[in-house]
Design a protein around this motif. Sequence first.
Motif, PDB file in Angstrom:
ATOM      1  N   ARG A 136       0.856  -1.194   0.000  1.00  0.00           N
ATOM      2  CA  ARG A 136       0.000   0.000   0.000  1.00  0.00           C
ATOM      3  C   ARG A 136       0.892   1.244   0.000  1.00  0.00           C
ATOM      4  N   GLY A 137       0.499   2.205  -0.814  1.00  0.00           N
ATOM      5  CA  GLY A 137       1.329   3.403  -0.976  1.00  0.00           C
ATOM      6  C   GLY A 137       1.855   3.498  -2.403  1.00  0.00           C
ATOM      7  N   ILE A 138       1.815   2.380  -3.167  1.00  0.00           N
ATOM      8  CA  ILE A 138       2.261   2.452  -4.565  1.00  0.00           C
ATOM      9  C   ILE A 138       1.386   3.439  -5.348  1.00  0.00           C
ATOM     10  N   GLY A 139       0.108   3.535  -4.992  1.00  0.00           N
ATOM     11  CA  GLY A 139      -0.783   4.483  -5.686  1.00  0.00           C
ATOM     12  C   GLY A 139      -0.320   5.915  -5.473  1.00  0.00           C
ATOM     13  N   LEU A 140       0.123   6.215  -4.246  1.00  0.00           N
ATOM     14  CA  LEU A 140       0.654   7.548  -3.924  1.00  0.00           C
ATOM     15  C   LEU A 140       1.965   7.776  -4.675  1.00  0.00           C
ATOM     16  N   SER A 141       2.843   6.780  -4.631  1.00  0.00           N
ATOM     17  CA  SER A 141       4.132   6.895  -5.307  1.00  0.00           C
ATOM     18  C   SER A 141       3.933   7.105  -6.811  1.00  0.00           C
ATOM     19  N   GLU A 142       3.023   6.348  -7.394  1.00  0.00           N
ATOM     20  CA  GLU A 142       2.763   6.460  -8.831  1.00  0.00           C
ATOM     21  C   GLU A 142       2.157   7.823  -9.158  1.00  0.00           C
ATOM     22  N   MET A 143       1.328   8.365  -8.219  1.00  0.00           N
ATOM     23  CA  MET A 143       0.740   9.692  -8.443  1.00  0.00           C
ATOM     24  C   MET A 143       1.835  10.770  -8.392  1.00  0.00           C
ATOM     25  N   ILE A 144       2.765  10.635  -7.452  1.00  0.00           N
ATOM     26  CA  ILE A 144       3.865  11.619  -7.361  1.00  0.00           C
ATOM     27  C   ILE A 144       4.662  11.612  -8.671  1.00  0.00           C
TER      28      ILE A 144
END
Length: 381
Positions: A314-322
């Motif tokens: 979890r957090g890959i979505g945030l990383s990919e958004m950045i």
Amino acid sequence: MNVGIIGCGHIFSTYIKAQEYFNNINYVACSDIDMDLAFKTAEKNNLKPKTVDELLSDNNIDIILNITIPQAHYEVTKKILNSGKHVYCEKPMSVKYEQAKELLKIAKEKKLYLGNAPDTFLGGGGQLSRQIIDNGDLGKILTGNFIFAFPGVQDFHPNPESWFQEGGGPVIDMGPYFFTGLVNLLGPAKNIRSRGVKFFDKREYRTGQKKGQNFNVDIPTSYMFNLEFENGSIIQGFLSFDVQNHKRNHIELYGSLGSIVVPDPNMFGGPVTISKELGSEWVDLSVEEKPLGKTNIINDRGNTNEAPRQANYRGIGLSEMINSIENNTEHRCNGELALHVLDIIECAKISSETKSEVSLRSTCERPNSFKDQEIKKLLKN
Ligand SMILES: NC(=O)c1ccc[n+]([C@@H]2O[C@H](COP(=O)([O-])OP(=O)(O)OC[C@H]3O[C@@H](n4cnc5c(N)ncnc54)[C@H](O)[C@@H]3O)[C@@H](O)[C@H]2O)c1
């Protein structure tokens, strides 16, 4: 880019781990409506404690991670967008479709990124399933079914009430994983028929200080539905807090040339299991070699609804958004996708109440598949 966090509850520890996995997440500060908790959490994690307003006016912070409770997502995300910052929010986008639609409108007007969980479909299991379906190996997916069913959180959660009140329930709690996973595999949905049932008016606290007492159940705790997708697939679903135990697979899809068992859409791992013509063997395809499929969690909580060993990134979505903000591209866990998923959730409720088929109000693009090379660029090491 610097990230501030609002919400220091249960899921915080999962998200803080994301900066160990991904190379572009830099958490700098945290906040909570409960400032004692914010101070304690900040100290433990080497962050700056700030009130929500201080966080929103801090020019050093570019993005806010909203991991407050679902009932606060709309209000908090709106404040974040109005402060001029990008936002990534936990699921669901809001508890009401119209509110979520407004959030997306504000984000677009202000040219800000609005990202939303779940990001589990970006994992090894979700992406390998996608690859197999896109390759056409199983022909056209015609039908299928999915299930999430367990006895409810009252067995292990001392304050289970919100799961059984308006804004809670199995569809809004677990639906985002299944519906997002299915949209990733099949594209947007078209309509839904649904039946929701409340079997009991009261439940018993099974743990904590109120153990043995009862609390009220306000909403349906089991839903059965079928969903028609724009591509013509018809999928049957069951989401329930009324099942003691079961042995069914999370998601099974049946294509014109073969069938696939898609792994738990609440997690990132595998295996993916496929079979071709009638009578042929079922083949397990491991995702342990995939960058977001490898088992990284050994869970000793003993919950029957959770696999003891799992992959959780979890957090890959945030990383990919950045990464998308930096490269001016569309992010995969985007607002249109989350809004469509919330539309399915709300229409499930409407269909159950009106006892009729309900056409969805929204649609979305299927997010682009996520290639291993793209993922590796975001991983540390
Ligand atoms: N707990 C899980 O296993 C899990 C898993 C996946 C996703 N989620 C999602 O993560 C989100 C948070 O879940 P959780 O389990 O951490 O909840 P939680 O109740 O443990 O924590 C939420 C925190 O948000 C704070 N908060 C509430 N309203 C606020 C506001 N207006 N401003 C600032 N702070 C506020 C609360 O004080 C609390 O500390 C939810 O959307 C949930 O659906 C949770």
